[in-house]
Design a protein around this motif. Structure first.
Motif, PDB file in Angstrom:
ATOM      1  N   TRP A   1     -34.210 121.027 -35.903  1.00 10.59           N
ATOM      2  CA  TRP A   1     -34.214 121.078 -37.361  1.00 10.59           C
ATOM      3  C   TRP A   1     -35.176 120.071 -37.970  1.00 10.59           C
ATOM      4  O   TRP A   1     -35.780 120.333 -39.017  1.00 10.59           O
ATOM      5  CB  TRP A   1     -32.802 120.909 -37.914  1.00 10.59           C
ATOM      6  CG  TRP A   1     -31.983 122.127 -37.632  1.00 10.59           C
ATOM      7  CD1 TRP A   1     -30.939 122.237 -36.760  1.00 10.59           C
ATOM      8  CD2 TRP A   1     -32.177 123.436 -38.178  1.00 10.59           C
ATOM      9  NE1 TRP A   1     -30.470 123.531 -36.737  1.00 10.59           N
ATOM     10  CE2 TRP A   1     -31.210 124.293 -37.599  1.00 10.59           C
ATOM     11  CE3 TRP A   1     -33.069 123.979 -39.094  1.00 10.59           C
ATOM     12  CZ2 TRP A   1     -31.124 125.646 -37.915  1.00 10.59           C
ATOM     13  CZ3 TRP A   1     -32.977 125.326 -39.412  1.00 10.59           C
ATOM     14  CH2 TRP A   1     -32.014 126.139 -38.821  1.00 10.59           C
ATOM     15  N   ALA A   2     -35.347 118.932 -37.310  1.00  9.28           N
ATOM     16  CA  ALA A   2     -36.323 117.954 -37.803  1.00  9.28           C
ATOM     17  C   ALA A   2     -37.738 118.523 -37.697  1.00  9.28           C
ATOM     18  O   ALA A   2     -38.542 118.387 -38.630  1.00  9.28           O
ATOM     19  CB  ALA A   2     -36.213 116.656 -37.006  1.00  9.28           C
ATOM     20  N   GLN A   3     -38.044 119.158 -36.577  1.00  5.45           N
ATOM     21  CA  GLN A   3     -39.373 119.761 -36.412  1.00  5.45           C
ATOM     22  C   GLN A   3     -39.557 120.952 -37.353  1.00  5.45           C
ATOM     23  O   GLN A   3     -40.628 121.151 -37.907  1.00  5.45           O
ATOM     24  CB  GLN A   3     -39.581 120.189 -34.965  1.00  5.45           C
ATOM     25  CG  GLN A   3     -39.754 119.034 -34.015  1.00  5.45           C
ATOM     26  CD  GLN A   3     -39.974 119.511 -32.585  1.00  5.45           C
ATOM     27  OE1 GLN A   3     -40.107 120.705 -32.323  1.00  5.45           O
ATOM     28  NE2 GLN A   3     -40.011 118.569 -31.668  1.00  5.45           N
ATOM     29  N   TYR A   4     -38.511 121.735 -37.512  1.00  5.13           N
ATOM     30  CA  TYR A   4     -38.565 122.903 -38.398  1.00  5.13           C
ATOM     31  C   TYR A   4     -38.865 122.465 -39.838  1.00  5.13           C
ATOM     32  O   TYR A   4     -39.649 123.109 -40.537  1.00  5.13           O
ATOM     33  CB  TYR A   4     -37.237 123.650 -38.322  1.00  5.13           C
ATOM     34  CG  TYR A   4     -37.166 124.871 -39.191  1.00  5.13           C
ATOM     35  CD1 TYR A   4     -37.658 126.091 -38.734  1.00  5.13           C
ATOM     36  CD2 TYR A   4     -36.603 124.815 -40.468  1.00  5.13           C
ATOM     37  CE1 TYR A   4     -37.598 127.226 -39.535  1.00  5.13           C
ATOM     38  CE2 TYR A   4     -36.535 125.941 -41.263  1.00  5.13           C
ATOM     39  CZ  TYR A   4     -37.038 127.145 -40.796  1.00  5.13           C
ATOM     40  OH  TYR A   4     -36.972 128.251 -41.584  1.00  5.13           O
ATOM     41  N   LYS A   5     -38.256 121.393 -40.232  1.00  2.85           N
ATOM     42  CA  LYS A   5     -38.430 120.887 -41.603  1.00  2.85           C
ATOM     43  C   LYS A   5     -39.899 120.570 -41.907  1.00  2.85           C
ATOM     44  O   LYS A   5     -40.371 120.784 -43.012  1.00  2.85           O
ATOM     45  CB  LYS A   5     -37.568 119.635 -41.783  1.00  2.85           C
ATOM     46  CG  LYS A   5     -37.627 119.010 -43.139  1.00  2.85           C
ATOM     47  CD  LYS A   5     -36.718 117.799 -43.191  1.00  2.85           C
ATOM     48  CE  LYS A   5     -36.812 117.090 -44.516  1.00  2.85           C
ATOM     49  NZ  LYS A   5     -35.945 115.911 -44.562  1.00  2.85           N
ATOM     50  N   TYR A   6     -40.618 120.084 -40.896  1.00  2.00           N
ATOM     51  CA  TYR A   6     -42.007 119.685 -41.098  1.00  2.00           C
ATOM     52  C   TYR A   6     -43.014 120.724 -40.612  1.00  2.00           C
ATOM     53  O   TYR A   6     -44.217 120.463 -40.620  1.00  2.00           O
ATOM     54  CB  TYR A   6     -42.268 118.343 -40.416  1.00  2.00           C
ATOM     55  CG  TYR A   6     -41.483 117.227 -41.065  1.00  2.00           C
ATOM     56  CD1 TYR A   6     -41.816 116.769 -42.339  1.00  2.00           C
ATOM     57  CD2 TYR A   6     -40.394 116.661 -40.425  1.00  2.00           C
ATOM     58  CE1 TYR A   6     -41.079 115.758 -42.948  1.00  2.00           C
ATOM     59  CE2 TYR A   6     -39.653 115.648 -41.032  1.00  2.00           C
ATOM     60  CZ  TYR A   6     -40.008 115.209 -42.292  1.00  2.00           C
ATOM     61  OH  TYR A   6     -39.277 114.220 -42.894  1.00  2.00           O
TER      62      TYR A   6
ATOM     63  N   LYS B   1     -45.599 123.576 -40.670  1.00  2.00           N
ATOM     64  CA  LYS B   1     -46.535 123.941 -41.734  1.00  2.00           C
ATOM     65  C   LYS B   1     -46.975 125.393 -41.662  1.00  2.00           C
ATOM     66  O   LYS B   1     -47.631 125.886 -42.567  1.00  2.00           O
ATOM     67  CB  LYS B   1     -47.754 123.032 -41.668  1.00  2.00           C
ATOM     68  CG  LYS B   1     -47.406 121.591 -41.956  1.00  2.00           C
ATOM     69  CD  LYS B   1     -48.621 120.708 -41.907  1.00  2.00           C
ATOM     70  CE  LYS B   1     -48.177 119.311 -42.294  1.00  2.00           C
ATOM     71  NZ  LYS B   1     -48.846 118.274 -41.631  1.00  2.00           N
ATOM     72  N   SER B   2     -46.621 126.054 -40.581  1.00  2.00           N
ATOM     73  CA  SER B   2     -47.051 127.445 -40.438  1.00  2.00           C
ATOM     74  C   SER B   2     -46.007 128.223 -39.644  1.00  2.00           C
ATOM     75  O   SER B   2     -45.096 127.648 -39.050  1.00  2.00           O
ATOM     76  CB  SER B   2     -48.399 127.512 -39.723  1.00  2.00           C
ATOM     77  OG  SER B   2     -48.252 127.080 -38.379  1.00  2.00           O
TER      78      SER B   2
ATOM     79  N   GLU C   1     -43.141 127.904 -32.432  1.00  2.00           N
ATOM     80  CA  GLU C   1     -43.231 126.921 -31.345  1.00  2.00           C
ATOM     81  C   GLU C   1     -41.955 126.078 -31.284  1.00  2.00           C
ATOM     82  O   GLU C   1     -41.447 125.799 -30.204  1.00  2.00           O
ATOM     83  CB  GLU C   1     -44.456 126.019 -31.531  1.00  2.00           C
ATOM     84  CG  GLU C   1     -44.626 124.979 -30.465  1.00  2.00           C
ATOM     85  CD  GLU C   1     -44.801 125.541 -29.059  1.00  2.00           C
ATOM     86  OE1 GLU C   1     -44.312 124.899 -28.102  1.00  2.00           O
ATOM     87  OE2 GLU C   1     -45.407 126.623 -28.904  1.00  2.00           O
ATOM     88  N   CYS C   2     -41.432 125.702 -32.441  1.00  2.00           N
ATOM     89  CA  CYS C   2     -40.165 124.952 -32.484  1.00  2.00           C
ATOM     90  C   CYS C   2     -39.045 125.778 -31.857  1.00  2.00           C
ATOM     91  O   CYS C   2     -38.259 125.270 -31.057  1.00  2.00           O
ATOM     92  CB  CYS C   2     -39.781 124.622 -33.925  1.00  2.00           C
ATOM     93  SG  CYS C   2     -40.778 123.388 -34.725  1.00  2.00           S
ATOM     94  N   TYR C   3     -38.979 127.041 -32.244  1.00  2.00           N
ATOM     95  CA  TYR C   3     -37.914 127.900 -31.721  1.00  2.00           C
ATOM     96  C   TYR C   3     -38.092 128.153 -30.232  1.00  2.00           C
ATOM     97  O   TYR C   3     -37.116 128.159 -29.470  1.00  2.00           O
ATOM     98  CB  TYR C   3     -37.848 129.223 -32.475  1.00  2.00           C
ATOM     99  CG  TYR C   3     -36.696 130.069 -32.003  1.00  2.00           C
ATOM    100  CD1 TYR C   3     -35.398 129.704 -32.321  1.00  2.00           C
ATOM    101  CD2 TYR C   3     -36.908 131.183 -31.208  1.00  2.00           C
ATOM    102  CE1 TYR C   3     -34.318 130.444 -31.869  1.00  2.00           C
ATOM    103  CE2 TYR C   3     -35.837 131.931 -30.751  1.00  2.00           C
ATOM    104  CZ  TYR C   3     -34.550 131.557 -31.075  1.00  2.00           C
ATOM    105  OH  TYR C   3     -33.494 132.274 -30.610  1.00  2.00           O
TER     106      TYR C   3
END
Length: 86
Positions: A29-34, A36-37, A43-45
């Motif tokens: 969720w921290a990566q998802y929040k930031y 940009k595309s 990639e996060c998922y």
């Protein structure tokens, strides 16, 4: 699973799994929040899914002594089903 066997052999792997899952989820969720595309989100998922598979495989390996019992198989099946539903 703990309702059938609350021994340390079962508790400790589950505790470790839940700890790792919480860290992994928070990180997602921290990566998802930031992100940009769309590619960043995917990639996060993707990384989250890979990590999820790894910690589940580790849990199953750690529970290999008890997973042969029917009720544990049922609980593990439900856990895996829930784990892959996002």
């Amino acid at each position: 699973m703990l309702r059938f066997d609350s021994s340390v052999n079962v508790q400790e792997p589950i505790r470790i799994f839940l700890y790792n899952y919480q860290i992994m989820s928070d990180n997602f969720w921290a990566q998802y929040k930031y992100a940009k595309s769309c590619e960043d989100v995917l990639e996060c998922y993707y990384q989250f899914s890979k990590n999820q598979c790894t910690i589940i495989e580790t849990l199953l390996e750690n529970l290999r002594l008890v997973k042969n019992q029917d009720h544990f198989k049922e609980d593990i099946h439900l856990m895996l089903k829930d784990a892959f539903t996002f």
